[in-house]
Design an enzyme around this catalytic site. Sequence first.
Site, mmCIF file in Angstrom:
data_model
loop_
_atom_site.group_PDB
_atom_site.id
_atom_site.type_symbol
_atom_site.label_atom_id
_atom_site.label_comp_id
_atom_site.label_asym_id
_atom_site.label_seq_id
_atom_site.Cartn_x
_atom_site.Cartn_y
_atom_site.Cartn_z
ATOM 1 N N ALA A 3 35.796 43.015 49.416
ATOM 2 C CA ALA A 3 35.065 42.548 48.262
ATOM 3 C C ALA A 3 36.595 42.483 47.367
ATOM 4 C CB ALA A 3 34.130 43.415 47.795
ATOM 5 N N ALA A 4 37.475 42.546 47.768
ATOM 6 C CA ALA A 4 38.839 42.611 46.876
ATOM 7 C C ALA A 4 38.713 41.191 45.872
ATOM 8 C CB ALA A 4 40.059 42.604 47.641
ATOM 9 N N GLY A 5 38.419 40.200 46.549
ATOM 10 C CA GLY A 5 38.354 38.973 45.590
ATOM 11 C C GLY A 5 37.454 39.083 44.524
ATOM 12 N N ASP A 6 36.272 39.756 44.876
ATOM 13 C CA ASP A 6 35.126 39.950 43.916
ATOM 14 C C ASP A 6 35.450 41.002 42.770
ATOM 15 O OD1 ASP A 6 33.612 38.242 45.413
ATOM 16 O OD2 ASP A 6 32.789 39.684 46.506
#
Length: 313
Positions: free
Chosen positions: A248-251
């Site tokens: 979930a790094a992009g989130d």
Amino acid sequence: MSILVLGSINMDLVAVAPRFPRPGETLRGHRFFTAPGGKGANQAVAAARLQAPTRMIGRVGNDVFGPALRQALAEAGVDVEGVTIDPEASSGTALIVVEEGGQNAIVVIPGANGRVGATELARLEQWLPEARVLLLQLEVPLEAVMQAAERAARAGVTVILNPAPATALPEEIYPWCTWLTPNEVEAEGLVGFSLDDTRAIEEAARILVGKGCAHVVITLGERGCVYADRHEVRWVPAYRVPVVDTVAAGDAFNGALAAALWEGRSVAEALRWANAAGALSVTRYGAQPSMPYREELLAFLAQNPELDWDPPR
């Protein structure tokens, strides 16, 4: 004034294994857990944990996961009045394998997310006069995303579109996006060529700005991100941290970007927040559980010097 998030809400079913299985192979894993997820919900939690007032608009199913997903959002401080229970659909789910190096492979079953439409757009219209930022992704029907972006743009609301998962976009959506935040793979799909070197990445950012977006950020994982507007293209390096799970790094990046813009921070400050949130998220397992709290983010920023905006050597 608030942040609105129209998007997906999933339950993640996560297996941790030494590597990805080959076709036809049964592989013994190390760990299994469930965690609330979905790109929309993840980004809502990321913003809310940074103490930005955040409202989620979306659907869950009439199953065991539905109430748990709404409760997880509420416990994170997200307003869930706009999250409805669809009696005719299951909740969205994501089957995730995380290998020991932290990389992941995901299969998403949309469920109720695939039925987002008129009901959610009516709620969006109701709340737009009180909104400062709208966060969108592509795990709900594209037609709903397009209508939401257009309505918000016409209302003077800052629109952030995270075009994930990779999907072809109609040309008319770009001018409605104040910010476009693809990762490398998604950007390749949008511009139609491989981003295999510095020059190609910069050219892709310029092309996307030329389509009508005021700000474009191409996220590049451990290499940081590239920012472009109508005047410049700049490189922002990533923070170096031990990687456990990149799911979930992009989130985290997008939720923190929205929170910083909601606070009125500059572009440089907003990208620093976003990079830091993405870095913190990969140091722990799970999607929503990995989103950092405001105190953690501010402490991390205080301990790490401001990053120079330079192209990679």
